[in-house]
Design a protein around this motif. Structure first.
Motif, short mmCIF file in Angstrom:
data_model
loop_
_atom_site.label_atom_id
_atom_site.label_comp_id
_atom_site.label_asym_id
_atom_site.label_seq_id
_atom_site.Cartn_x
_atom_site.Cartn_y
_atom_site.Cartn_z
N ILE A 195 128.71 22.44 73.15
CA ILE A 195 128.68 20.97 73.13
C ILE A 195 129.24 20.41 74.43
O ILE A 195 128.68 19.48 75.02
N LEU A 196 130.34 21.01 74.88
CA LEU A 196 130.97 20.54 76.12
C LEU A 196 130.04 20.75 77.31
O LEU A 196 129.93 19.87 78.19
N VAL A 197 129.36 21.89 77.36
CA VAL A 197 128.44 22.16 78.47
C VAL A 197 127.33 21.11 78.48
O VAL A 197 126.95 20.60 79.55
N VAL A 198 126.80 20.76 77.32
CA VAL A 198 125.75 19.74 77.24
C VAL A 198 126.26 18.39 77.74
O VAL A 198 125.59 17.70 78.52
N ILE A 199 127.48 18.02 77.32
CA ILE A 199 128.04 16.73 77.73
C ILE A 199 128.23 16.67 79.24
O ILE A 199 127.82 15.72 79.91
N LEU A 200 128.87 17.71 79.80
CA LEU A 200 129.16 17.70 81.23
C LEU A 200 127.88 17.84 82.06
O LEU A 200 127.78 17.25 83.14
N THR A 201 126.93 18.62 81.57
CA THR A 201 125.66 18.75 82.30
C THR A 201 124.93 17.41 82.34
O THR A 201 124.39 17.01 83.38
N GLY A 202 124.90 16.72 81.20
CA GLY A 202 124.26 15.40 81.17
C GLY A 202 124.97 14.41 82.09
O GLY A 202 124.32 13.65 82.81
N ALA A 203 126.30 14.42 82.07
CA ALA A 203 127.05 13.53 82.95
C ALA A 203 126.79 13.85 84.41
O ALA A 203 126.65 12.96 85.26
N GLY A 204 126.72 15.16 84.71
CA GLY A 204 126.49 15.56 86.09
C GLY A 204 125.11 15.19 86.58
O GLY A 204 124.91 14.91 87.77
#
Length: 579
Positions: A195-204
């Motif tokens: 979940i964290l990877v998805v959030i940070l990837t989207g933000a990036g």
């Protein structure tokens, strides 16, 4: 004025920084990595050294911030494009190396030493990793980064970085409270990590570019630096809120920014913070090494270092052979990657902080990692010689290609690459030898190669139409390349590849037709010598001389013709002011 609330912490931090400064100056004189200097400084003043600094919560907090910046920098260096370019080495050799190495180390620690499963996985995973920063820096300084075995090593390192990222997610799960089974805890943490990877990837991908473009409009360096610091710390806080390591968020954010247009500015802006806090991190790692324990069990540490280097070299060589590489290439790759890594230090430190590793195990593991890092620069610098020595020791049969490549001196530099060893090439080689200029010649004709070697010239079998062969001739260290091609399209293709890969050495191209001149100059050649033009000028001069014209009449005409073709060359050359 109110007194400082933490005078003890201030004094200890000052002592730690002074010891770090003195150690870095000393280690630079000895040409040893700064990382080792910080580790030495921490061990010297820490609780197991002179006891001038205690391993209290404040130092731990600073070291965690240092780990955050270290992981952020490694994330910036992580290249998704390079991952795709080296996909076979990354996902083929890299995954196989990681599986085999992890299996060997975990089996030895669990079945032979009877370590707990958590400690076994953390230490085995840490030792399976190799130092990306150290390996890449050494390969670049030695001008070997474009060699085939070096590219294999880089591919393996990229996969190891991905594996270390998974380690940062799973180590907290190994420190679970015991309310859940281990596999349930691992699955729960992996879900949160996903979940964290998805959030940070989207933000990036969608948020950070807009933020940095807006900040860039302000034209304020202070705002840009502040923005970078806030993003790094915010990502670290977010991962901690998920119950994961702060370093994980920093690494993912670094990967996102590393693919953007602001990467280089970000690197420059965070360097002062990163260097100081990373120094504190490595010094805090050194503080955890029990030197008394090392004296008592020094043999175990030395044996561990030797076994680590031997085991990784052998396993990586075996993995490379399974992937179809030659034994020589595999052994050179294994020797380059035989050390442990900074990621390993981070995982061991994290495991110790979370209680997964007992202090004795953590201290021994850290000492083995540090010992391998000390030896790593020499292993990398002399990987070719070590590989050759091992090959002779085991009676290894050298393949024809490796035997041919071994004729290229590994430390050849400031030399000429001479492609074509016919009559013209032999004449050029003669002048180079007479003037003491080193060179390496290539030719696809076996008879010419025999003639050259009989004359004592360094000639190898091959054609300059192969860009990989030119790289093996140390093109990055060459002074000049003289190339001969059979066709214009082949010449254009190779010269374009040479320039695209960043080689800036002057290129002299021998061509038969003058009509090829403009296209080869446009492709990136510096000088184009049409053989038909030169031969026709010589014949014309001889004919006029035989007809009774004097040299004073003939020579100006020859010079005028050469000047005319020089003007054509200048007009064909690209304008340096364009673009």
């Amino acid at each position: 004025m109110a007194e400082h609330l933490y005078p003890g912490f201030f004094s200890e931090l000052l002592v730690l920084l002074l010891a770090s400064l003195a150690s870095v100056l000393l280690f630079q004189r000895l040409r040893l990595p700064d990382i080792l200097a910080y580790l030495f400084a921490g061990g010297l003043v820490g609780p197991f050294g002179f006891g001038m600094v205690t391993n209290d919560a404040n130092i731990h907090f600073l070291s965690e911030l240092g780990l955050v910046f270290l992981m952020f920098e490694l994330g910036l260096e992580f290249s998704v494009r390079q991952l795709l370019h080296l996909s076979r080495a990354v996902f083929g050799l890299g995954s196989l190396q990681m599986l085999l190495t992890l299996s060997v180390f975990a089996s030895a620690l669990f079945f032979a030493l009877h370590w707990p499963i958590g400690a076994t996985l953390v230490v085995a995973g840490s030792l399976a990793l190799s130092s990306t920063a150290l390996v890449v820096r050494e390969l670049r300084s030695l001008k070997l980064i474009n060699r085939h075995h070096a590219q294999l090593a880089v591919g393996v390192l990229i996969f190891q970085d991905l594996a270390a990222l998974l380690g940062l997610i799973l180590v907290p799960a190994l420190a679970g409270n015991g309310e859940r089974a281990l596999h349930e805890q691992l699955l729960h943490v992996a879900e949160k990590g996903g979940i964290l990877v998805v959030i940070l990837t989207g933000a990036g991908k969608w948020l950070l570019p807009s933020i940095f473009h807006e900040v860039a409009r302000s034209r304020s360096e202070e705002i840009f630096v502040l923005t970078v610091l806030v993003i790094i710390l915010l990502s670290a806080w977010l991962t901690q809120a998920f119950g994961l390591s702060m370093a994980l968020g920093a690494f993912l954010t670094g990967v996102m920014l590393g693919e953007g247009e602001f990467r280089h500015q970000v690197e420059v802006d965070i360097r002062p913070f990163k260097d100081i806090l990373m120094g504190v991190f490595f010094a805090s790692v050194g503080m955890q090494i029990d030197f008394g324990l090392l004296v008592e069990e020094g043999r175990i540490v030395l044996l561990g270092i030797v076994l680590l280097i031997l085991a990784k070299s052998v396993v990586i060589t075996l993995a490379a052979r399974i992937m179809g590489e030659s034994a020589t290439t595999g052994s050179k790759t294994g020797i380059i990657l035989a050390q442990a890594s900074e990621f390993g230090l981070a995982l061991i430190t994290l495991g110790a902080q979370l209680g997964v590793l007992a202090p004795r195990i953590a201290s021994l593991a850290l000492a083995i990692v540090v010992g391998s890092l000390i030896l790593a620069p020499w292993l990398i610098r002399y990987n070719f010689e070590i590989s050759q020595w091992i090959g002779r020791l085991v009676g290894q049969k050298v393949s024809g290609r490796d035997r041919e490549m071994s004729r290229i001196p590994p430390h050849l530099s400031d030399h000429i690459i001479l492609a074509g060893y016919g009559r013209v090439g032999q004449m050029i080689a003669k002048f180079l030898k007479n003037n003491g200029i080193p060179f390496i010649a290539l030719d696809p004709d076996g008879n010419r190669i025999k003639e050259g070697r009989a004359a004592g010239d360094p000639v190898i079998y091959g054609s300059c139409a192969r860009i990989d062969l030119l790289r093996r001739c140390h093109m990055e260290r060459a002074r000049l390349a003289i190339l001969t091609f059979k066709s214009l399209s082949e010449a254009r293709r190779i010269i374009t590849q040479i320039r695209r890969q960043g080689y800036t050495l002057p290129i002299v191209v021998r061509t038969q037709n003058e009509a090829d001149h403009a296209e080869l100059i446009a492709a990136g050649a510096d000088y184009v010598i049409p053989e038909m033009l030169e031969s026709s000028l010589v014949i014309a001069a001889e004919v006029l001389s035989l007809l009774g014209y004097s040299k004073t009449v003939v020579q100006p005409q020859i010079d005028a013709e050469r000047a005319l073709h020089a003007q054509i060359k200048e007009s064909a050359a690209p304008d340096p002011g364009e673009g």
